[in-house]
Motif scaffolding. Structure first.
Motif, PDB file in Angstrom:
ATOM      1  N   ILE A  95       0.814  -1.134  -0.091  1.00 31.13           N
ATOM      2  CA  ILE A  95      -0.032   0.116   0.017  1.00 31.13           C
ATOM      3  C   ILE A  95       0.783   1.309   0.148  1.00 31.13           C
ATOM      4  O   ILE A  95       2.037   1.427   0.369  1.00 31.13           O
ATOM      5  CB  ILE A  95      -1.136  -0.089   1.137  1.00 31.13           C
ATOM      6  CG1 ILE A  95      -0.092  -0.213   2.438  1.00 31.13           C
ATOM      7  CG2 ILE A  95      -1.872  -1.226   1.045  1.00 31.13           C
ATOM      8  CD1 ILE A  95      -1.208  -0.120   3.567  1.00 31.13           C
ATOM      9  N   GLU A  96       0.269   2.238  -0.488  1.00 31.70           N
ATOM     10  CA  GLU A  96       1.145   3.627  -0.628  1.00 31.70           C
ATOM     11  C   GLU A  96       1.307   4.263   0.675  1.00 31.70           C
ATOM     12  O   GLU A  96       2.388   5.148   0.694  1.00 31.70           O
ATOM     13  CB  GLU A  96       0.473   4.325  -1.850  1.00 31.70           C
ATOM     14  CG  GLU A  96       0.670   3.760  -3.207  1.00 31.70           C
ATOM     15  CD  GLU A  96       0.115   4.550  -4.233  1.00 31.70           C
ATOM     16  OE1 GLU A  96       0.302   5.734  -4.151  1.00 31.70           O
ATOM     17  OE2 GLU A  96      -0.296   3.979  -5.229  1.00 31.70           O
ATOM     18  N   LYS A  97       0.196   4.263   1.614  1.00 35.16           N
ATOM     19  CA  LYS A  97       0.190   5.142   2.610  1.00 35.16           C
ATOM     20  C   LYS A  97       0.899   4.100   3.883  1.00 35.16           C
ATOM     21  O   LYS A  97       0.404   3.011   3.948  1.00 35.16           O
ATOM     22  CB  LYS A  97      -1.052   5.710   3.010  1.00 35.16           C
ATOM     23  CG  LYS A  97      -1.354   6.820   2.071  1.00 35.16           C
ATOM     24  CD  LYS A  97      -2.684   7.291   2.228  1.00 35.16           C
ATOM     25  CE  LYS A  97      -2.947   8.656   2.544  1.00 35.16           C
ATOM     26  NZ  LYS A  97      -4.323   8.944   2.969  1.00 35.16           N
ATOM     27  N   ASN A  98       1.425   4.800   4.886  1.00 39.37           N
ATOM     28  CA  ASN A  98       2.050   3.826   5.770  1.00 39.37           C
ATOM     29  C   ASN A  98       1.084   4.386   7.228  1.00 39.37           C
ATOM     30  O   ASN A  98       1.768   3.992   8.249  1.00 39.37           O
ATOM     31  CB  ASN A  98       3.518   4.093   6.254  1.00 39.37           C
ATOM     32  CG  ASN A  98       4.235   3.328   5.232  1.00 39.37           C
ATOM     33  OD1 ASN A  98       3.617   2.563   4.327  1.00 39.37           O
ATOM     34  ND2 ASN A  98       5.632   3.547   5.530  1.00 39.37           N
ATOM     35  N   ASP A  99      -0.187   4.835   7.048  1.00 39.47           N
ATOM     36  CA  ASP A  99      -0.818   5.134   8.235  1.00 39.47           C
ATOM     37  C   ASP A  99      -1.581   3.869   8.607  1.00 39.47           C
ATOM     38  O   ASP A  99      -1.753   3.012   8.042  1.00 39.47           O
ATOM     39  CB  ASP A  99      -1.862   6.353   7.775  1.00 39.47           C
ATOM     40  CG  ASP A  99      -2.775   5.965   6.594  1.00 39.47           C
ATOM     41  OD1 ASP A  99      -3.910   5.898   7.239  1.00 39.47           O
ATOM     42  OD2 ASP A  99      -2.437   5.792   5.715  1.00 39.47           O
ATOM     43  N   SER A 100      -2.189   3.900   9.810  1.00 39.05           N
ATOM     44  CA  SER A 100      -2.607   2.727  10.498  1.00 39.05           C
ATOM     45  C   SER A 100      -4.044   2.434   9.703  1.00 39.05           C
ATOM     46  O   SER A 100      -4.409   1.239   9.608  1.00 39.05           O
ATOM     47  CB  SER A 100      -2.865   3.064  12.077  1.00 39.05           C
ATOM     48  OG  SER A 100      -4.105   4.197  12.149  1.00 39.05           O
ATOM     49  N   LEU A 101      -4.931   3.481   9.194  1.00 43.32           N
ATOM     50  CA  LEU A 101      -6.044   2.969   8.633  1.00 43.32           C
ATOM     51  C   LEU A 101      -6.011   2.471   7.378  1.00 43.32           C
ATOM     52  O   LEU A 101      -6.623   1.438   7.005  1.00 43.32           O
ATOM     53  CB  LEU A 101      -6.944   4.283   8.695  1.00 43.32           C
ATOM     54  CG  LEU A 101      -7.487   4.994   9.921  1.00 43.32           C
ATOM     55  CD1 LEU A 101      -8.176   6.021   9.703  1.00 43.32           C
ATOM     56  CD2 LEU A 101      -8.245   3.945  10.822  1.00 43.32           C
ATOM     57  N   SER A 102      -4.825   2.782   6.560  1.00 42.81           N
ATOM     58  CA  SER A 102      -4.419   1.994   5.369  1.00 42.81           C
ATOM     59  C   SER A 102      -4.152   0.671   5.579  1.00 42.81           C
ATOM     60  O   SER A 102      -4.608  -0.252   4.808  1.00 42.81           O
ATOM     61  CB  SER A 102      -3.449   2.830   4.690  1.00 42.81           C
ATOM     62  OG  SER A 102      -3.942   3.849   4.258  1.00 42.81           O
ATOM     63  N   PHE A 103      -3.270   0.355   6.560  1.00 43.94           N
ATOM     64  CA  PHE A 103      -2.617  -1.047   7.050  1.00 43.94           C
ATOM     65  C   PHE A 103      -3.950  -1.812   7.398  1.00 43.94           C
ATOM     66  O   PHE A 103      -4.248  -2.948   7.091  1.00 43.94           O
ATOM     67  CB  PHE A 103      -1.818  -0.875   7.777  1.00 43.94           C
ATOM     68  CG  PHE A 103      -0.255  -0.444   7.430  1.00 43.94           C
ATOM     69  CD1 PHE A 103       0.182  -1.483   6.466  1.00 43.94           C
ATOM     70  CD2 PHE A 103       0.380   0.435   7.901  1.00 43.94           C
ATOM     71  CE1 PHE A 103       1.435  -1.169   5.902  1.00 43.94           C
ATOM     72  CE2 PHE A 103       1.710   0.639   7.174  1.00 43.94           C
ATOM     73  CZ  PHE A 103       2.403  -0.159   6.423  1.00 43.94           C
ATOM     74  N   ILE A 104      -4.846  -1.248   8.283  1.00 42.89           N
ATOM     75  CA  ILE A 104      -5.875  -1.713   8.915  1.00 42.89           C
ATOM     76  C   ILE A 104      -7.013  -2.329   7.830  1.00 42.89           C
ATOM     77  O   ILE A 104      -7.458  -3.534   7.872  1.00 42.89           O
ATOM     78  CB  ILE A 104      -6.610  -1.164   9.872  1.00 42.89           C
ATOM     79  CG1 ILE A 104      -5.935  -1.050  11.157  1.00 42.89           C
ATOM     80  CG2 ILE A 104      -8.017  -1.496  10.328  1.00 42.89           C
ATOM     81  CD1 ILE A 104      -6.133  -0.002  12.263  1.00 42.89           C
ATOM     82  N   LYS A 105      -7.264  -1.386   6.819  1.00 42.32           N
ATOM     83  CA  LYS A 105      -8.288  -1.685   5.813  1.00 42.32           C
ATOM     84  C   LYS A 105      -7.626  -2.997   4.906  1.00 42.32           C
ATOM     85  O   LYS A 105      -8.412  -3.957   4.559  1.00 42.32           O
ATOM     86  CB  LYS A 105      -8.582  -0.668   4.756  1.00 42.32           C
ATOM     87  CG  LYS A 105      -9.273   0.421   5.588  1.00 42.32           C
ATOM     88  CD  LYS A 105      -9.455   1.569   4.422  1.00 42.32           C
ATOM     89  CE  LYS A 105     -10.313   2.663   5.286  1.00 42.32           C
ATOM     90  NZ  LYS A 105      -9.865   4.131   4.392  1.00 42.32           N
ATOM     91  N   ASP A 106      -6.368  -3.006   4.755  1.00 46.70           N
ATOM     92  CA  ASP A 106      -5.740  -4.035   3.903  1.00 46.70           C
ATOM     93  C   ASP A 106      -5.749  -5.395   4.538  1.00 46.70           C
ATOM     94  O   ASP A 106      -6.021  -6.302   4.203  1.00 46.70           O
ATOM     95  CB  ASP A 106      -4.232  -3.573   3.629  1.00 46.70           C
ATOM     96  CG  ASP A 106      -3.509  -4.451   2.323  1.00 46.70           C
ATOM     97  OD1 ASP A 106      -4.237  -4.975   1.565  1.00 46.70           O
ATOM     98  OD2 ASP A 106      -2.526  -4.838   2.694  1.00 46.70           O
ATOM     99  N   LEU A 107      -5.346  -5.217   5.783  1.00 52.15           N
ATOM    100  CA  LEU A 107      -5.207  -6.577   6.669  1.00 52.15           C
ATOM    101  C   LEU A 107      -6.800  -7.019   6.672  1.00 52.15           C
ATOM    102  O   LEU A 107      -7.032  -8.323   6.755  1.00 52.15           O
ATOM    103  CB  LEU A 107      -4.626  -6.198   7.962  1.00 52.15           C
ATOM    104  CG  LEU A 107      -3.294  -5.926   7.993  1.00 52.15           C
ATOM    105  CD1 LEU A 107      -2.888  -5.603   9.401  1.00 52.15           C
ATOM    106  CD2 LEU A 107      -2.337  -6.944   7.270  1.00 52.15           C
ATOM    107  N   LEU A 108      -7.765  -6.033   6.974  1.00 53.81           N
ATOM    108  CA  LEU A 108      -9.130  -6.543   7.282  1.00 53.81           C
ATOM    109  C   LEU A 108      -9.660  -7.275   5.881  1.00 53.81           C
ATOM    110  O   LEU A 108     -10.417  -8.352   6.054  1.00 53.81           O
ATOM    111  CB  LEU A 108      -9.943  -5.419   7.442  1.00 53.81           C
ATOM    112  CG  LEU A 108     -11.662  -5.703   7.517  1.00 53.81           C
ATOM    113  CD1 LEU A 108     -11.997  -6.628   8.664  1.00 53.81           C
ATOM    114  CD2 LEU A 108     -12.491  -4.342   7.568  1.00 53.81           C
ATOM    115  N   SER A 109      -9.220  -6.678   4.835  1.00 56.79           N
ATOM    116  CA  SER A 109      -9.744  -7.257   3.670  1.00 56.79           C
ATOM    117  C   SER A 109      -8.877  -8.624   3.364  1.00 56.79           C
ATOM    118  O   SER A 109      -9.746  -9.586   2.875  1.00 56.79           O
ATOM    119  CB  SER A 109      -9.046  -6.333   2.342  1.00 56.79           C
ATOM    120  OG  SER A 109      -9.423  -7.196   1.086  1.00 56.79           O
TER     121      SER A 109
END
Length: 156
Positions: A95-109
């Motif tokens: 993912i392009e951003k390293n913020d928590s919400l971006s990581f969380i969305k990706d891991l949730l998926s």
């Protein structure tokens, strides 16, 4: 020596293929969770950094349990990155951003994709009369469902 556990060889082979794909998914998710742990940044860094650490430790256990289940039914577990990338249903795109919400969305998926894969295969494995693996997968699905719920709760 072959496992003499009441599973016909073709059924055990079919079940080991499902478990091998699951193992690959778990390993890719583990790597992505490690990435999130290492690279997250933002005002919630410390809390999320520790949460991701908890998640990857859980995944380490799942990986070992799935590999051992493959061995219990008489097959060898895939154990190379190449095999995992060939077998996984997940993508390892960064993912392009390293913020928590971006990581969380990706891991949730990814957790949700594993839940769907498990749900689709539990009945098939029961049809092969492998209730041990079916029970194992149901328990694992419940663990992923709990993690998905927790990740989803971060996004509200």
């Amino acid at each position: 020596m072959k496992a003499q556990i009441g599973l016909e060889p073709k059924k055990a082979e079919s079940i080991s293929e499902v478990l091998s794909s699951l193992l690959a998914d778990e390993f890719v998710l583990y790597a992505k969770t490690r990435n999130a742990h290492w690279n997250v940044q933002g005002p919630d860094f410390h809390t999320v950094h520790l949460y991701f650490e908890t998640l990857y430790h859980e995944l380490e256990t799942y990986i070992d349990d799935v590999a051992e289940r493959i061995r219990q039914i008489g097959h060898y577990a895939p154990a190379t990155l190449q095999e995992y990338l060939e077998l996984t249903h997940l993508t390892e795109q960064r993912i392009e951003k390293n913020d928590s919400l971006s990581f969380i969305k990706d891991l949730l998926s990814d957790h949700e994709a594993i839940i769907i894969f498990l749900r689709e295969n539990i009945d098939k494995i029961e049809e092969e009369y492998d209730f041990g693996t079916s029970d194992f997968l149901t328990t694992l699905m419940e663990k992923h469902e709990k993690t998905a719920w927790m990740l989803r709760s971060h996004l509200k």
